[in-house]
Design a protein around this motif. Structure first.
Motif, PDB file in Angstrom:
ATOM      1  N   ASN A  39      17.366 -10.929  59.718  1.00  0.00           N
ATOM      2  CA  ASN A  39      16.072 -11.471  60.132  1.00  0.00           C
ATOM      3  C   ASN A  39      15.369 -12.181  58.982  1.00  0.00           C
ATOM      4  OD1 ASN A  39      16.155 -10.756  62.826  1.00  0.00           O
ATOM      5  ND2 ASN A  39      15.358  -8.708  62.426  1.00  0.00           N
ATOM      6  N   ALA A  40      15.534 -11.678  57.771  1.00  0.00           N
ATOM      7  CA  ALA A  40      14.947 -12.350  56.609  1.00  0.00           C
ATOM      8  C   ALA A  40      15.587 -13.715  56.392  1.00  0.00           C
ATOM      9  CB  ALA A  40      15.114 -11.480  55.368  1.00  0.00           C
ATOM     10  N   GLN A  58      16.556 -23.925  62.758  1.00  0.00           N
ATOM     11  CA  GLN A  58      16.220 -23.126  63.931  1.00  0.00           C
ATOM     12  C   GLN A  58      17.438 -22.908  64.812  1.00  0.00           C
ATOM     13  OE1 GLN A  58      12.792 -24.823  65.823  1.00  0.00           O
ATOM     14  NE2 GLN A  58      11.564 -24.672  63.968  1.00  0.00           N
ATOM     15  N   ILE A  59      18.306 -23.889  64.900  1.00  0.00           N
ATOM     16  CA  ILE A  59      19.535 -23.739  65.692  1.00  0.00           C
ATOM     17  C   ILE A  59      20.468 -22.734  65.036  1.00  0.00           C
ATOM     18  CG2 ILE A  59      21.598 -24.953  66.466  1.00  0.00           C
ATOM     19  CD1 ILE A  59      19.786 -27.443  66.811  1.00  0.00           C
ATOM     20  N   ILE A  60      20.594 -22.798  63.710  1.00  0.00           N
ATOM     21  CA  ILE A  60      21.432 -21.834  63.005  1.00  0.00           C
ATOM     22  C   ILE A  60      20.848 -20.423  63.137  1.00  0.00           C
ATOM     23  CG2 ILE A  60      22.286 -21.164  60.720  1.00  0.00           C
ATOM     24  CD1 ILE A  60      22.403 -24.143  60.049  1.00  0.00           C
ATOM     25  N   ALA A  61      19.517 -20.309  63.074  1.00  0.00           N
ATOM     26  CA  ALA A  61      18.874 -19.004  63.240  1.00  0.00           C
ATOM     27  C   ALA A  61      19.138 -18.445  64.633  1.00  0.00           C
ATOM     28  CB  ALA A  61      17.377 -19.118  62.987  1.00  0.00           C
ATOM     29  N   THR A  64      22.610 -17.122  64.655  1.00  0.00           N
ATOM     30  CA  THR A  64      22.637 -15.885  63.867  1.00  0.00           C
ATOM     31  C   THR A  64      22.124 -14.714  64.689  1.00  0.00           C
ATOM     32  OG1 THR A  64      22.259 -17.177  61.874  1.00  0.00           O
ATOM     33  CG2 THR A  64      21.879 -14.827  61.713  1.00  0.00           C
ATOM     34  N   MET A  65      21.100 -14.941  65.497  1.00  0.00           N
ATOM     35  CA  MET A  65      20.588 -13.873  66.370  1.00  0.00           C
ATOM     36  C   MET A  65      21.618 -13.464  67.411  1.00  0.00           C
ATOM     37  SD  MET A  65      16.636 -14.640  67.130  1.00  0.00           S
ATOM     38  CE  MET A  65      16.083 -16.129  66.355  1.00  0.00           C
ATOM     39  N   VAL A  66      22.372 -14.418  67.930  1.00  0.00           N
ATOM     40  CA  VAL A  66      23.410 -14.107  68.908  1.00  0.00           C
ATOM     41  C   VAL A  66      24.507 -13.265  68.263  1.00  0.00           C
ATOM     42  CG1 VAL A  66      25.209 -15.125  70.355  1.00  0.00           C
ATOM     43  CG2 VAL A  66      22.927 -16.118  70.342  1.00  0.00           C
ATOM     44  N   GLU A  71      26.949  -7.903  67.028  1.00  0.00           N
ATOM     45  CA  GLU A  71      27.261  -6.923  65.986  1.00  0.00           C
ATOM     46  C   GLU A  71      26.635  -5.573  66.299  1.00  0.00           C
ATOM     47  OE1 GLU A  71      25.741  -5.572  61.696  1.00  0.00           O
ATOM     48  OE2 GLU A  71      24.919  -7.375  62.622  1.00  0.00           O
ATOM     49  N   VAL A  72      25.420  -5.578  66.796  1.00  0.00           N
ATOM     50  CA  VAL A  72      24.748  -4.326  67.137  1.00  0.00           C
ATOM     51  C   VAL A  72      25.481  -3.606  68.260  1.00  0.00           C
ATOM     52  CG1 VAL A  72      22.645  -3.400  68.194  1.00  0.00           C
ATOM     53  CG2 VAL A  72      22.487  -4.988  66.300  1.00  0.00           C
TER      54      VAL A  72
END
Length: 99
Positions: A39-40, A58-61, A64-66, A71-72
């Protein structure tokens, strides 16, 4: 707010996450610290994207969230499986994958 303040916040969050990964031995806390680090980095990517006026960060972020969500799901499934067999979520005690 100044974009530099967001970068300071991202650096602080990443440092907290990295110190949690290095110090803690509980698997769930390790995953939470890795998520904090992701998140950082997302905050830094969005801040740089906003500073430069394009949407690349923003697209890379978003991607990364996906990846972090996947991963979770996999990580928590592994932790629950290990906890059911070992009755411990400690990283030091888990040598379950060894044969």
């Amino acid at each position: 707010m100044n974009p530099v303040n967001y970068l300071y916040l991202a650096a602080l969050l990443f440092t907290i996450g990295a110190s949690g990964v290095l110090i803690r031995r509980n698997a769930i806390v390790l995953f939470m610290c890795v998520e904090l680090m992701l998140n950082a980095s997302n905050l830094a990517l969005v801040t740089f994207s906003r500073m430069h006026g394009n949407l690349d960060g923003q697209i890379i972020a978003f991607f990364t969230m996906v990846v972090a969500a996947a991963e979770v799901v996999v990580g928590l499934a592994i932790i629950v499986s290990i906890f059911r067999t070992r009755h411990s979520a400690s990283v030091d005690d888990s040598n379950l994958m060894k044969l």
